[in-house]
Design a protein around this motif. Structure first.
Motif, PDB file in Angstrom:
ATOM      1  N   ILE A  54       0.884  -1.166   0.000  1.00 31.60           N
ATOM      2  CA  ILE A  54       0.000   0.000   0.000  1.00 31.60           C
ATOM      3  C   ILE A  54       0.922   1.216   0.000  1.00 31.60           C
ATOM      4  CG2 ILE A  54      -1.789   1.260   1.251  1.00 31.60           C
ATOM      5  CD1 ILE A  54      -2.555  -1.451   2.550  1.00 31.60           C
ATOM      6  N   ASN A  55       0.844   2.007  -1.023  1.00 33.11           N
ATOM      7  CA  ASN A  55       1.818   3.078  -1.207  1.00 33.11           C
ATOM      8  C   ASN A  55       1.266   4.450  -0.822  1.00 33.11           C
ATOM      9  OD1 ASN A  55       4.533   3.634  -2.113  1.00 33.11           O
ATOM     10  ND2 ASN A  55       3.612   4.731  -3.844  1.00 33.11           N
ATOM     11  N   GLU A  56      -0.036   4.621  -1.010  1.00 37.02           N
ATOM     12  CA  GLU A  56      -0.649   5.914  -0.696  1.00 37.02           C
ATOM     13  C   GLU A  56      -2.160   5.706  -0.614  1.00 37.02           C
ATOM     14  OE1 GLU A  56      -0.704  10.567  -2.354  1.00 37.02           O
ATOM     15  OE2 GLU A  56       0.212   8.964  -3.552  1.00 37.02           O
ATOM     16  N   LEU A  57      -2.811   6.560   0.135  1.00 32.44           N
ATOM     17  CA  LEU A  57      -4.264   6.560   0.159  1.00 32.44           C
ATOM     18  C   LEU A  57      -4.751   7.975   0.389  1.00 32.44           C
ATOM     19  CD1 LEU A  57      -5.299   6.829   3.384  1.00 32.44           C
ATOM     20  CD2 LEU A  57      -4.466   4.472   3.443  1.00 32.44           C
ATOM     21  N   ILE A  62      -7.136   4.114  -2.829  1.00 34.44           N
ATOM     22  CA  ILE A  62      -5.977   3.414  -2.284  1.00 34.44           C
ATOM     23  C   ILE A  62      -5.050   3.098  -3.449  1.00 34.44           C
ATOM     24  CG2 ILE A  62      -5.158   1.352  -1.074  1.00 34.44           C
ATOM     25  CD1 ILE A  62      -8.032   1.167   0.105  1.00 34.44           C
ATOM     26  N   GLU A  63      -3.784   3.400  -3.288  1.00 35.47           N
ATOM     27  CA  GLU A  63      -2.806   3.141  -4.345  1.00 35.47           C
ATOM     28  C   GLU A  63      -1.891   1.994  -3.929  1.00 35.47           C
ATOM     29  OE1 GLU A  63      -0.181   6.325  -6.461  1.00 35.47           O
ATOM     30  OE2 GLU A  63       1.043   5.441  -4.849  1.00 35.47           O
ATOM     31  N   LEU A  64      -1.844   0.942  -4.762  1.00 36.01           N
ATOM     32  CA  LEU A  64      -0.886  -0.139  -4.582  1.00 36.01           C
ATOM     33  C   LEU A  64       0.307   0.104  -5.498  1.00 36.01           C
ATOM     34  CD1 LEU A  64      -3.213  -3.301  -4.509  1.00 36.01           C
ATOM     35  CD2 LEU A  64      -2.554  -1.770  -2.629  1.00 36.01           C
ATOM     36  N   TYR A  65       1.478  -0.373  -5.072  1.00 39.06           N
ATOM     37  CA  TYR A  65       2.702  -0.159  -5.861  1.00 39.06           C
ATOM     38  C   TYR A  65       3.512  -1.445  -5.879  1.00 39.06           C
ATOM     39  CZ  TYR A  65       7.434   1.524  -6.974  1.00 39.06           C
ATOM     40  OH  TYR A  65       8.692   1.705  -7.525  1.00 39.06           O
ATOM     41  N   ASP A 105       5.090  -0.080 -11.084  1.00 34.33           N
ATOM     42  CA  ASP A 105       3.822   0.450 -11.583  1.00 34.33           C
ATOM     43  C   ASP A 105       2.827   0.551 -10.424  1.00 34.33           C
ATOM     44  OD1 ASP A 105       2.033   1.497 -13.333  1.00 34.33           O
ATOM     45  OD2 ASP A 105       1.722  -0.328 -14.506  1.00 34.33           O
ATOM     46  N   TYR A 106       1.724   1.251 -10.680  1.00 33.26           N
ATOM     47  CA  TYR A 106       0.748   1.577  -9.634  1.00 33.26           C
ATOM     48  C   TYR A 106      -0.629   1.056 -10.026  1.00 33.26           C
ATOM     49  CZ  TYR A 106       4.502   4.834  -8.496  1.00 33.26           C
ATOM     50  OH  TYR A 106       5.727   5.379  -8.196  1.00 33.26           O
ATOM     51  N   LEU A 107      -1.437   0.757  -9.006  1.00 37.19           N
ATOM     52  CA  LEU A 107      -2.807   0.336  -9.213  1.00 37.19           C
ATOM     53  C   LEU A 107      -3.699   1.133  -8.262  1.00 37.19           C
ATOM     54  CD1 LEU A 107      -4.899  -1.705 -10.445  1.00 37.19           C
ATOM     55  CD2 LEU A 107      -4.468  -3.134  -8.427  1.00 37.19           C
ATOM     56  N   ILE A 108      -4.713   1.783  -8.812  1.00 32.22           N
ATOM     57  CA  ILE A 108      -5.633   2.575  -8.004  1.00 32.22           C
ATOM     58  C   ILE A 108      -6.915   1.791  -7.754  1.00 32.22           C
ATOM     59  CG2 ILE A 108      -7.028   4.672  -7.873  1.00 32.22           C
ATOM     60  CD1 ILE A 108      -4.061   5.188  -7.561  1.00 32.22           C
ATOM     61  N   VAL A 109      -7.306   1.700  -6.479  1.00 31.83           N
ATOM     62  CA  VAL A 109      -8.573   1.108  -6.072  1.00 31.83           C
ATOM     63  C   VAL A 109      -9.429   2.214  -5.469  1.00 31.83           C
ATOM     64  CG1 VAL A 109      -9.713  -0.547  -4.546  1.00 31.83           C
ATOM     65  CG2 VAL A 109      -7.536  -1.146  -5.640  1.00 31.83           C
ATOM     66  N   ILE A 141       3.537   9.687   5.533  1.00 38.08           N
ATOM     67  CA  ILE A 141       3.378  11.076   5.948  1.00 38.08           C
ATOM     68  C   ILE A 141       2.181  11.668   5.197  1.00 38.08           C
ATOM     69  CG2 ILE A 141       5.832  11.391   6.425  1.00 38.08           C
ATOM     70  CD1 ILE A 141       5.961  12.999   3.781  1.00 38.08           C
ATOM     71  N   ILE A 142       1.608  12.726   5.751  1.00 40.31           N
ATOM     72  CA  ILE A 142       0.564  13.478   5.051  1.00 40.31           C
ATOM     73  C   ILE A 142       1.233  14.513   4.184  1.00 40.31           C
ATOM     74  CG2 ILE A 142      -1.380  15.065   5.331  1.00 40.31           C
ATOM     75  CD1 ILE A 142      -2.089  13.642   7.913  1.00 40.31           C
ATOM     76  N   GLN A 143       0.917  14.488   2.899  1.00 37.42           N
ATOM     77  CA  GLN A 143       1.504  15.436   1.959  1.00 37.42           C
ATOM     78  C   GLN A 143       0.534  15.617   0.789  1.00 37.42           C
ATOM     79  OE1 GLN A 143       5.149  13.671   0.384  1.00 37.42           O
ATOM     80  NE2 GLN A 143       4.000  12.465  -1.085  1.00 37.42           N
ATOM     81  N   GLY A 144       0.869  16.506  -0.104  1.00 36.67           N
ATOM     82  CA  GLY A 144       0.071  16.659  -1.306  1.00 36.67           C
ATOM     83  C   GLY A 144      -0.005  15.346  -2.060  1.00 36.67           C
ATOM     84  N   PRO A 145      -1.135  15.044  -2.713  1.00 33.10           N
ATOM     85  CA  PRO A 145      -1.320  13.740  -3.344  1.00 33.10           C
ATOM     86  C   PRO A 145      -0.422  13.546  -4.560  1.00 33.10           C
ATOM     87  CG  PRO A 145      -3.124  15.195  -3.919  1.00 33.10           C
ATOM     88  CD  PRO A 145      -2.319  15.921  -2.887  1.00 33.10           C
ATOM     89  N   THR A 146       0.033  12.307  -4.727  1.00 35.02           N
ATOM     90  CA  THR A 146       0.777  11.914  -5.937  1.00 35.02           C
ATOM     91  C   THR A 146       0.046  10.730  -6.552  1.00 35.02           C
ATOM     92  OG1 THR A 146       2.222  10.548  -4.571  1.00 35.02           O
ATOM     93  CG2 THR A 146       2.988  12.754  -5.098  1.00 35.02           C
ATOM     94  N   TYR A 147      -1.189  10.954  -6.915  1.00 38.32           N
ATOM     95  CA  TYR A 147      -2.070   9.930  -7.469  1.00 38.32           C
ATOM     96  C   TYR A 147      -1.395   9.210  -8.634  1.00 38.32           C
ATOM     97  CZ  TYR A 147      -6.069   8.155 -10.182  1.00 38.32           C
ATOM     98  OH  TYR A 147      -6.942   7.385 -10.896  1.00 38.32           O
TER      99      TYR A 147
END
Length: 789
Positions: free
Chosen positions: A563-566, A585-588, A624-628, A687-693
């Motif tokens: 889980i890379n980002e949400l 939710i972003e998987l990487y 690569d990334y996968l968005i759920v 960390i909380i930061q600007g999104p990198t979708y």
């Protein structure tokens, strides 16, 4: 006679393994004490019991009172505008309600009201509820008997919620009312796994006779107390009102339950009855009604003022408390603890109390109710609390049925009734028994005490039990279902059951291993070696308050998929294919080869580890990334999960095809339109930061951070040696990472004591642009570095 559970019910029950279901909202997991508890004081919103809301009703017609009176017999609702907590609800349906509370108050304006928010506006609810009742407290000058009763018993049996409200009609104060929850589908879903079962009120349908207001000699007539009348369902339909159902032949289930209850030989009742009735909950139901002297219920009437619910998940009948406005009254304060148990027309009492094990279980529950809920200090505090909340409004209530002096004297009388009831019950020789003491109940396995076992792993349960009368036996009850009957396992003090030395007062038994994600419920029963075989339980609220543990997956030794980002509060950033700003939710894949995600799951519920399956055939290439989309809207596409994220925080778990935890992220309160991301990308802390979708997390806002952060680098560009300078050096030990523009860590220093200036040699780095991060639990700083040669 032995009854068989239909195969369809067995299949339904198998679908309710704890691994795949959430508990009802009135059940709470308490991980600190390893218990599941029922009911409580956490209710918010419309039924928040410790505050008094004001309900405003506005009728357009000046003759609204006459219209309500005319509509009473037909049950027709009159439209009104309602305002609660500043929210306006148009076209709610209002009507007078009640029987004796209406008919016996002919000259009074303090009537009871029914309010239906969806009477004219389909789907309209008030704070999640569409029907609620305002009761006029007929024959209760304290406004408190039913309120206190419901508030107390909800800790041990399903009970309607209640809260005090002030009612204002067309600008005129109508005074204080207890607002009591309607027993409908919303109520059932709060206490049961679903509301798909069958609900009856034990009262004759309107217009059919069979008893009515006042009833008198017809109480206990052997018609609607779960009496077996015949095998003909028509004989039951004249005495019970079917309120809701989803099954094809609901009356057959009622007939079957009554048949087993009344016609099974007593010697077989303990083995046969649990298949068709939740016996333990029935015993708690009887204990609560008796302890509080409720003469509007099963124990007194044997009909009318109780409901019964056939639970589809288990195929069992459950009696339900209803209408407690006549609890804690003078006439019932000296009831025997076995009131009506010698009357065959009350089979729940008559039959169950003749089975020694059930009689002793009932007595154990009754002692708990007396000790917890009728305790003088406890009840005095409750009465004082609610008096402080409503007293001033009672004084101002010109519509009330009784004087303010009757209110104040009634509170003293109420406490005296409680004291008399407690004294009367404790004076009974069977009630006045002290059972065995059960302490130190512990579950253990290869992970230690109260560790979560792996799939298929056996667990040991031990308990210390002692009594001056000696111990007859100690039993462990366990279940791997969210609902339904428990399995009994004898516990032994023989030194061979992980119980220490033989005859040391510690008893042990084993629970078999279960599948991944299963939530196992259990409790302990001790039976004394006295004449009555007195029983005690731990937790004392069993079988609803019980111990639990969960069979959890182990963490994978390694994983390339993380889980890379949400984003849990998406208002205006990334949009899905429907153009909606939903949480995601972003998987990487941080590995070097493509991974097939068939058989992988994502969940936000530790009790439901296979909550959402990643679609079969989903491939995630290296780097690569996968968005759920976490939007609970699977109809919008295959990558839309069946759950949403909570912006106030929760946990997200990624399960791999081997049923191991590939990754698990717990997060707290999130900020609108901000990402919660791993930095460095794929490997770092969140960390909380600007999104990198759908992109690398390392480079969000780099230029802004170079300008505004607390980290300075010089010289920059550098030919080799650089100095890292922080404006605040009070960060203790930190980790310093140097990453290339692909997010790979190419240089790292760990456990560095942060001072104002740190020297680093970058001469080994090739020419190019890098990102330097300094991180600890207290700090995260980032800046860009140029290396030239």
């Amino acid at each position: 006679m032995k009854k068989l559970i239909p195969f369809v019910f067995i299949l339904t029950l198998l679908c309710y393994r704890s691994a795949a279901q959430n508990l009802p909202s009135e059940f709470r997991l308490l991980p600190d004490v390893h218990q599941i508890n029922m009911g409580g004081d956490t209710e918010q919103g419309l039924y928040k019991h410790d505050e008094m809301k004001t309900i405003y009703l506005e009728f357009a017609q000046s003759n609204w009172w006459n219209l309500l009176t005319t509509n009473y017999n037909s049950g027709t609702d009159l439209a009104a505008t309602m305002t609660v907590d500043g929210v306006v609800y148009d076209q709610v349906g209002v009507g007078f309600k009640g029987q004796t509370s209406y008919n016996m108050t002919n000259g009074e304006e303090k009537k009871s009201f029914s309010i239906k928010t969806d009477a004219f506006v389909d789907g309209q609810t008030c704070q999640g509820y569409k029907t609620f009742n305002l009761n006029n407290c007929f024959e209760d000058a304290t406004f408190m008997r039913e309120f206190l009763y419901l508030h107390s018993i909800c800790h041990h049996i399903p009970a309607a919620k209640a809260a005090y409200v002030k009612l204002v009609i067309n600008g005129e104060n109508w005074g204080v009312y207890p607002s009591v929850q309607q027993m409908n589908g919303d109520y059932l879903k709060e206490w049961f796994m679903s509301n798909d079962g069958t609900l009856w009120r034990a009262d004759a349908p309107a217009g059919t006779g069979g008893g009515g207001p006042g009833g008198g000699p017809q109480w206990g007539d052997g018609t609607a107390a779960l009496n077996f009348l015949s095998n003909d369902t028509a004989d039951y339909q004249q005495y019970y009102t079917l309120k809701s159902n989803t099954v094809a032949n609901p009356w057959d289930d009622l007939v079957n339950t009554c048949d087993v209850l009344e016609n099974t030989p007593l010697a077989s009742l303990i083995s046969d009855l649990p298949a068709v009735m939740d016996v333990d909950r029935a015993l708690w139901f009887l204990a609560c009604e008796n302890a509080f002297g409720d003469d509007d219920g099963y124990v007194y009437k044997g009909k009318m003022d109780y409901y019964t619910y056939w639970e589809i998940e288990t195929g069992r009948m459950v009696p339900l408390e209803y209408d407690g406005n006549s609890a804690l009254i003078t006439q019932t304060q000296t009831w025997s603890p076995f009131y009506h148990a010698d009357n065959a027309n009350y089979p729940l009492l008559y039959r169950l109390m003749q089975v020694p094990a059930y009689r002793q279980r009932y007595l154990a529950h009754l002692r708990t109710v007396i000790g917890e809920l009728l305790d003088q200090t406890h009840t005095a505090e409750l009465i004082a609390f609610y008096d402080n909340m409503i007293n001033a409004e009672v004084q101002l209530d010109d519509k009330k049925l009784y004087s303010y002096a009757q209110y104040t004297s009634g509170l003293t009388s109420l406490q005296n009734i409680i004291n008399t009831r407690r004294t009367t019950l404790n004076a009974n020789a069977e009630v006045n028994k002290v059972g065995a003491a059960i302490t130190n109940v512990t579950m253990s396995n290869n992970q230690g005490a109260w560790g979560n076992p792996a799939a298929g792993e056996l667990v040991h349960v031990t308990a210390a039990v002692n009594s001056p009368d000696g111990i007859n036996s100690v039993n462990l009850y366990y279940s791997d279902y969210s609902v339904g009957n428990f399995i009994l396992v004898p516990m032994a003090d023989d030194g061979n059951n992980n119980d220490g030395a033989a005859n040391d007062g510690v008893y042990g038994a084993m629970i078999p291993g279960f599948a991944l994600g299963t939530l196992v419920r259990f409790y302990v029963e001790a039976i004394e070696a006295d004449f009555s075989n007195t029983r005690t339980y731990l937790p004392v609220g069993a079988e609803h308050d019980v111990f639990y543990y969960q069979v959890l997956p182990q963490f994978a030794a390694s994983t390339d998929i993380v889980i890379n980002e949400l984003m849990a509060d998406n208002n205006s950033t990334a949009a899905d294919e429907m153009g909606e700003n939903e949480d995601w939710i972003e998987l990487y894949n941080r590995g070097t080869s493509t991974v097939d995600l068939t058989g992988w799951y994502i969940t936000d519920n530790a009790q439901n580890l296979d909550k959402w399956a990643i679609p079969a055939g989903t491939m995630l290439a290296a780097d690569d990334y996968l968005i759920v989309w976490a939007d609970e809207d699977s109809a919008q596409g295959p990558m839309h999960a069946n759950f949403k994220l909570s912006s106030s925080g929760e946990m997200v778990t990624l399960i791999n095809a081997s049923s191991f935890i590939a990754d698990q992220i717990a997060f707290g309160q999130q900020q609108p339109d901000m990402g919660f991301a791993r930095v460095p990308n794929g490997t770092g802390n969140f960390i909380i930061q600007g999104p990198t979708y759908d992109a690398n997390n390392n480079f969000v806002g780099v230029e802004e951070m170079v300008q505004h952060n607390n980290l300075n680098i010089y010289p920059n560009p550098t030919y080799g040696i650089v100095y890292l300078q922080l404006s605040n050096a009070g960060y203790g030990l930190v980790t310093i990472n140097v990453m290339d523009m692909q997010g790979r860590v190419v240089m790292q220093k760990t456990n560095v004591q942060m001072t104002n200036t740190i020297l680093m040699d970058t001469s080994s780095l090739t020419q190019g642009t890098y990102i330097i991060t300094i991180a600890s639990n207290e700090v995260y700083e980032m800046a860009k570095l140029m290396v030239t040669h």
